[in-house]
Motif scaffolding. Structure first.
Motif, PDB file in Angstrom:
ATOM      1  N   SER A 197      16.962 -37.276 -25.237  1.00 12.11           N
ATOM      2  CA  SER A 197      17.054 -36.845 -23.843  1.00 12.11           C
ATOM      3  C   SER A 197      18.096 -35.747 -23.689  1.00 12.11           C
ATOM      4  O   SER A 197      19.067 -35.664 -24.435  1.00 12.11           O
ATOM      5  N   GLY A 198      17.888 -34.888 -22.680  1.00 10.13           N
ATOM      6  CA  GLY A 198      18.865 -33.871 -22.340  1.00 10.13           C
ATOM      7  C   GLY A 198      18.917 -32.690 -23.276  1.00 10.13           C
ATOM      8  O   GLY A 198      19.752 -31.803 -23.110  1.00 10.13           O
ATOM      9  N   VAL A 199      18.029 -32.643 -24.299  1.00  8.94           N
ATOM     10  CA  VAL A 199      18.063 -31.556 -25.282  1.00  8.94           C
ATOM     11  C   VAL A 199      16.820 -30.696 -25.116  1.00  8.94           C
ATOM     12  O   VAL A 199      15.697 -31.201 -25.111  1.00  8.94           O
ATOM     13  N   MET A 200      17.026 -29.396 -25.020  1.00 11.57           N
ATOM     14  CA  MET A 200      15.943 -28.440 -24.845  1.00 11.57           C
ATOM     15  C   MET A 200      16.168 -27.282 -25.813  1.00 11.57           C
ATOM     16  O   MET A 200      17.314 -26.867 -26.035  1.00 11.57           O
ATOM     17  N   LYS A 201      15.097 -26.794 -26.406  1.00  8.86           N
ATOM     18  CA  LYS A 201      15.234 -25.624 -27.265  1.00  8.86           C
ATOM     19  C   LYS A 201      15.654 -24.424 -26.443  1.00  8.86           C
ATOM     20  O   LYS A 201      15.112 -24.164 -25.375  1.00  8.86           O
ATOM     21  N   ALA A 202      16.649 -23.678 -26.928  1.00  5.14           N
ATOM     22  CA  ALA A 202      17.141 -22.493 -26.233  1.00  5.14           C
ATOM     23  C   ALA A 202      16.489 -21.244 -26.805  1.00  5.14           C
ATOM     24  O   ALA A 202      16.094 -21.205 -27.971  1.00  5.14           O
ATOM     25  N   GLY A 203      16.395 -20.208 -25.992  1.00  7.41           N
ATOM     26  CA  GLY A 203      15.848 -18.939 -26.449  1.00  7.41           C
ATOM     27  C   GLY A 203      16.859 -18.157 -27.264  1.00  7.41           C
ATOM     28  O   GLY A 203      18.069 -18.278 -27.076  1.00  7.41           O
ATOM     29  N   ASN A 204      16.375 -17.345 -28.192  1.00 11.38           N
ATOM     30  CA  ASN A 204      17.244 -16.501 -28.995  1.00 11.38           C
ATOM     31  C   ASN A 204      16.413 -15.357 -29.563  1.00 11.38           C
ATOM     32  O   ASN A 204      15.190 -15.332 -29.421  1.00 11.38           O
ATOM     33  N   ILE A 205      17.079 -14.420 -30.204  1.00 15.74           N
ATOM     34  CA  ILE A 205      16.396 -13.236 -30.717  1.00 15.74           C
ATOM     35  C   ILE A 205      15.349 -13.631 -31.744  1.00 15.74           C
ATOM     36  O   ILE A 205      15.659 -14.237 -32.773  1.00 15.74           O
ATOM     37  N   GLY A 206      14.090 -13.309 -31.459  1.00 15.49           N
ATOM     38  CA  GLY A 206      13.012 -13.566 -32.392  1.00 15.49           C
ATOM     39  C   GLY A 206      12.670 -15.014 -32.591  1.00 15.49           C
ATOM     40  O   GLY A 206      11.879 -15.353 -33.467  1.00 15.49           O
ATOM     41  N   ASN A 207      13.271 -15.919 -31.807  1.00 15.23           N
ATOM     42  CA  ASN A 207      13.040 -17.354 -31.967  1.00 15.23           C
ATOM     43  C   ASN A 207      13.347 -17.779 -33.400  1.00 15.23           C
ATOM     44  O   ASN A 207      12.685 -18.645 -33.966  1.00 15.23           O
ATOM     45  N   GLY A 208      14.382 -17.157 -33.980  1.00  9.68           N
ATOM     46  CA  GLY A 208      14.663 -17.360 -35.388  1.00  9.68           C
ATOM     47  C   GLY A 208      15.927 -18.133 -35.688  1.00  9.68           C
ATOM     48  O   GLY A 208      16.403 -18.121 -36.828  1.00  9.68           O
ATOM     49  N   VAL A 209      16.495 -18.820 -34.692  1.00  5.61           N
ATOM     50  CA  VAL A 209      17.776 -19.490 -34.855  1.00  5.61           C
ATOM     51  C   VAL A 209      17.677 -20.907 -34.306  1.00  5.61           C
ATOM     52  O   VAL A 209      16.981 -21.148 -33.312  1.00  5.61           O
ATOM     53  N   ASP A 210      18.364 -21.864 -34.954  1.00  6.75           N
ATOM     54  CA  ASP A 210      18.519 -23.195 -34.374  1.00  6.75           C
ATOM     55  C   ASP A 210      19.463 -23.102 -33.188  1.00  6.75           C
ATOM     56  O   ASP A 210      20.680 -22.932 -33.349  1.00  6.75           O
ATOM     57  N   PHE A 217      23.523 -26.751 -21.095  1.00  4.02           N
ATOM     58  CA  PHE A 217      24.362 -25.683 -21.625  1.00  4.02           C
ATOM     59  C   PHE A 217      23.987 -25.352 -23.068  1.00  4.02           C
ATOM     60  O   PHE A 217      23.659 -26.228 -23.867  1.00  4.02           O
ATOM     61  N   ASP A 218      24.083 -24.060 -23.380  1.00  5.47           N
ATOM     62  CA  ASP A 218      23.727 -23.562 -24.701  1.00  5.47           C
ATOM     63  C   ASP A 218      24.710 -24.091 -25.740  1.00  5.47           C
ATOM     64  O   ASP A 218      25.926 -24.014 -25.567  1.00  5.47           O
ATOM     65  N   THR A 219      24.172 -24.624 -26.835  1.00  6.08           N
ATOM     66  CA  THR A 219      25.006 -25.152 -27.915  1.00  6.08           C
ATOM     67  C   THR A 219      24.654 -24.488 -29.249  1.00  6.08           C
ATOM     68  O   THR A 219      24.647 -25.129 -30.296  1.00  6.08           O
ATOM     69  N   SER A 220      24.348 -23.198 -29.203  1.00  3.39           N
ATOM     70  CA  SER A 220      23.901 -22.501 -30.409  1.00  3.39           C
ATOM     71  C   SER A 220      24.936 -22.552 -31.529  1.00  3.39           C
ATOM     72  O   SER A 220      24.588 -22.544 -32.704  1.00  3.39           O
ATOM     73  N   LEU A 229      31.437 -27.995 -38.982  1.00  4.12           N
ATOM     74  CA  LEU A 229      30.774 -26.911 -38.266  1.00  4.12           C
ATOM     75  C   LEU A 229      29.875 -26.128 -39.201  1.00  4.12           C
ATOM     76  O   LEU A 229      30.285 -25.700 -40.283  1.00  4.12           O
ATOM     77  N   PHE A 230      28.631 -25.921 -38.776  1.00  5.51           N
ATOM     78  CA  PHE A 230      27.608 -25.289 -39.613  1.00  5.51           C
ATOM     79  C   PHE A 230      26.734 -24.419 -38.717  1.00  5.51           C
ATOM     80  O   PHE A 230      25.537 -24.632 -38.593  1.00  5.51           O
ATOM     81  N   PRO A 231      27.324 -23.402 -38.064  1.00  7.41           N
ATOM     82  CA  PRO A 231      26.599 -22.661 -37.034  1.00  7.41           C
ATOM     83  C   PRO A 231      25.429 -21.879 -37.600  1.00  7.41           C
ATOM     84  O   PRO A 231      25.456 -21.399 -38.736  1.00  7.41           O
ATOM     85  N   SER A 232      24.399 -21.751 -36.771  1.00 11.30           N
ATOM     86  CA  SER A 232      23.206 -21.004 -37.167  1.00 11.30           C
ATOM     87  C   SER A 232      23.264 -19.559 -36.707  1.00 11.30           C
ATOM     88  O   SER A 232      22.655 -18.691 -37.310  1.00 11.30           O
TER      89      SER A 232
END
Length: 811
Positions: A197-210, A217-220, A229-232
């Motif tokens: 619950s509460g999690v939605m895919k966020a938009g990003n350049i080319g739909n190429g990032v987790d 709120f965006d958690t990219s 920490l293992f940022p995409s």
């Protein structure tokens, strides 16, 4: 033989007791067998057979043996109620191809049966036996068991950095286990988070990032791996990669601010990828997947001991993928290798060395432009991008972690990760200035020479102690994180020509547009951030559990080209919670958390935004039934974030502005587990009536009162499977589910909307054995009714009806 020594003379009583105590050592347990005529209360949930037999032995005092490896992939039936030990044992293994055999010496043994009847033929040979001892490796709930089919977990580590029962954690923490990943054939992390619950895919350049929206709120930049920490997303470029799922044991999602334990993080929550670890019991698995749009994926998983004494253990996961897409020009190739070696130095000291290498070569998906208040009506296969729009990424992680138990109560742990990423390619192409006649301007964004090196150290001291009637679980630790990010140049966003839906024109990228007029570089930044924290979990009388913590962070970012400090921020973040568990199956909790946000990026002039901060109040209830077989969490939250980024209407598509404040309020429900033997379910629902910009920093054109983009008022999902336990259909599994999302704003400027949708999914599988090997054939159909929908803000189409088949063998 019935023994009653209550009226026996002293010497005879001692002799009788001595004989009775000696019988088990001789392999005979007549005392226990005599008790077999009396009923007892059994409360044994479905679980790996070894664990179930341990529970049976503890209740009945019977000793039961079975040949090594016999129960490797067997799940015991649940046993609840009054039974004799013999009845309970028969019920435990009914329909599992096993039988209870009493040898002539009276010992009880499990053997393979030639039928599904509980009693084997009298001529069956008693096999060498072994006593059932110990737990399945991993947590006490058997979460590391490769054959664990459960849809839920009773414990998690992400919320507290300790292995804490979820029922005693005053925060919302959800777990997606590997069985859900297997049943849904999850290939990307974003597909797994649909179960939360509460999690939605966020938009990003080319739909190429987790990238995800959690609680609006965006958690990219809040993707973690084993708590590190293992940022995409790579630096300020907006580009990045999607992490692989081949070596994932489970995914844990912590809702709300997590700064107290993880430092700078997005306030909506974090997504923690928990990886598979080496096991002492050998296990091997090979899977071939194949599906729509030329999708082919091969995965392998192998683990076991390197040395005979289990001092050295290994695990190796590999993945090769080659796939097309429903959209023109989009494809994906990736290679993933993840070896792990564990050294059991002593019973108190362990060390682990791990490596991950991921190579991706993919063409990016293009967003759908809007016309008026809706996305343009275009075929799902149509690409607004260009054939040359691609990117290649090489990502390598090296990790070393060790732990040492100082004594029975105190443990010291250290984890070090180094992550190296290089990315190149021809960037992304997209459409702007879409006209009613179907024509549009093509623009491109290109990154040259992107490199990122990240180093992370964390040291934790955990301990348990008592002060009077209070039982403490203390965590004290510190983190140090350093990242070097370099971009030779980034060009955004020169127009390269015009095209139209009816007469598409494919253009070559023009090198002469890569000039200083469009350059956002070069960029070279170094960020150093350290933090120290202290957290105490206290078990009080009357089934109360309290948690309090405090953290200090300092983060400094340097511009290496200008030899200047961009920002120097520090923050003290508190956290507290109280939980009451009046009944074994019910917990009520409330908590307050503050957050020190991740680096907030830069405006178009290179000036850093102020750091993000946030505060959250949360309250809710948790339940578990049938000894944790079925769990649920209901929560209400109010989350406020300062210095929120939104797109700048005067500098689209990549310009940003920072407004003063935004808030989200909502209710979330998560349910997971087993309702009846073989019937498993995982589902969620989110109601978020308030998700708005609330303060503007005095900017005249700031969209105060606008609803946050890509945040629906209502959304949820439900997935359920049934696995036949008995008879001729044993081995068959069927499942189905639905995902529903309400209408939402396309972006924070609220100038266009994305329509709501419901998609249906289904699966079927069949297991069978050949010798010691277990084979599984499976087929999944996603978007069964072929619904046209937009899966994320930025207007990226979701996939049409997709069929994915697989063959897996494990042994």
């Amino acid at each position: 033989m019935h023994l009653n020594t209550s009226n026996t003379p002293g010497a005879l009583r001692q002799l009788t007791l001595a004989i009775a105590l000696a019988l088990p050592a001789l392999g005979v347990s007549q005392l226990a067998l005599a008790a077999g005529n009396q009923t007892q209360q059994f409360d044994i949930p479905t679980q790996p057979l070894a664990d179930a037999l341990n529970a049976f032995i503890a209740t009945s005092d019977w000793q039961v043996g079975f040949p090594a490896g016999l129960a490797q992939d067997v799940r015991a039936n649940p046993v609840y109620g009054q039974y004799t030990p013999q009845q309970a044992l028969d019920k435990l293994v009914a329909g599992k191809g096993l039988a209870v055999r009493q040898a002539k010496d009276g010992s009880m043994t499990l053997v393979k049966s030639t039928t599904v009847e509980p009693t084997p033929p009298q001529s069956a040979t008693t096999l060498p036996t072994m006593k059932v001892t110990g737990k399945t490796e991993g947590y006490e709930d058997g979460s590391a068991d490769p054959y664990n089919p459960d849809y839920n977990r009773t414990n998690a580590t992400t919320a507290t950095k300790t292995n804490t029962p979820i029922m005693e954690t005053p925060f919302s923490i959800q777990v997606v286990p590997k069985q859900v990943l297997q049943d849904q054939q999850v290939v990307r992390v974003e597909d797994a988070t649909k179960n939360v619950s509460g999690v939605m895919k966020a938009g990003n350049i080319g739909n190429g990032v987790d990238s995800f929206l959690i609680r609006g709120f965006d958690t990219s930049n809040s993707v973690y791996r084993n708590g590190v920490l293992f940022p995409s997303v790579l630096g300020s470029s907006g580009f990045g990669l999607k992490r692989d799922t081949a070596n994932l044991e489970r995914i844990e999602v912590l809702k709300g601010p997590a700064s107290i334990l993880y430092g700078r993080a997005e306030p909506g929550g974090i997504v923690n990828l928990v990886t598979k670890q080496p096991l002492a019991s050998p296990f091997y698995s090979l899977q071939q997947q194949f599906g729509s749009y030329d999708f082919y994926r091969t995965t392998a998983d192998a683990t076991g001991p390197i040395t005979k004494d289990d001092t050295l253990l290994y695990r190796l996961n590999m993945d090769y993928e080659n796939s097309g897409s429903f959209q023109d020009f989009v494809d994906n190739k990736r290679v993933f290798v993840a070896p792990v070696v564990k050294w059991n130095i002593s019973p108190k000291t362990q060390a682990t060395l791990e490596l991950e290498y991921l190579h991706t070569d993919n063409q990016l998906q293009s967003p759908i432009p809007n016309l008026g208040n809706r996305p343009v009506s275009a075929p799902r296969s149509y690409s607004f991008g260009q054939p040359w729009s691609d990117q290649a990424t090489d990502d390598m992680l090296v990790g070393i972690n060790w732990s040492h138990a100082l004594n029975d109560n105190w443990t010291l742990q250290h984890r070090f990760n180094a992550n190296f990423t290089e990315q190149g390619g021809d960037g992304a192409a997209f459409a702007t200035k879409f006209q009613p006649d179907g024509s549009y301007t093509v623009r491109t964004s290109t990154v040259k020479g992107l490199e990122a090196d990240r180093y992370f150290n964390t040291v934790n001291l955990t301990g348990k102690f008592d002060t009077g009637v209070l039982h403490h679980s203390l965590v004290f630790g510190g983190d140090y994180y350093r990242t070097n990010e370099k971009i030779d140049n980034q060009y955004c966003c020169p127009p390269i020509g015009t095209s139209s839906i009816s007469n598409p024109v494919y253009l070559a990228p023009l090198a002469d547009l890569e000039t200083s007029k469009y350059a956002w570089g070069p960029i070279s930044h170094t960020t150093e951030w350290y933090g120290i924290f202290l957290q105490d979990q206290v078990k009080l009388p009357f089934n109360l559990h309290a948690l309090a913590g405090l953290r200090y962070d300092n983060a400094v970012t340097e511009d290496n080209l200008m030899n200047a400090t961009i920002n120097d921020d520090d923050q003290v973040s508190p956290r507290g919670g109280l939980l009451w568990r009046p009944l074994q199956w019910l917990s009520l909790y409330g908590s307050y958390t503050e957050n020190f946000g991740a680096s907030n990026g830069f405006d178009s002039n290179g000036k850093a935004f102020s750091p993000q901060t946030a505060q959250q109040w949360e309250m809710g209830g948790k339940t578990e039934f049938w000894n944790g077989q079925l769990t649920a969490t209901l929560s209400y939250f109010e989350l406020t974030k300062q210095n929120l980024q939104i797109p700048d209407p005067n500098n689209l598509p990549f310009g940003l502005i920072a407004v003063g404040e935004a808030q989200t309020h909502g209710v979330e429900l998560d349910v997971a587990g087993e309702i009846l033997p073989g019937w498993r379910v995982i589902g969620n629902y989110t109601y978020m009536p308030f998700a708005q910009i609330t303060k503007s920093n005095d900017l005249a054109d700031t969209p105060v009162g606008n609803r946050l983009g890509n945040v629906p008022r209502n959304m949820g999902s439900l997935w359920s499977t049934y696995e036949f336990q008995y008879g001729t259909l044993s081995g068959f599994k069927f499942g189905a589910g639905a995902i529903a999302v309400d209408e939402r704003q396309g972006r924070d400027t609220d100038d266009y909307q994305l329509p709501g949708y419901v998609t249906m999914n289904a699966m079927a599988s069949y297991d069978w054995k050949i010798g010691a090997s277990k084979f599984t054939a499976q087929v999944n159909i996603d978007n069964l009714l072929d619904k046209t929908y937009f899966q994320t803000g930025g207007s990226y189409y979701g996939a049409p009806r997709t069929v994915l088949g697989s063959i897996r063998v494990s042994f």
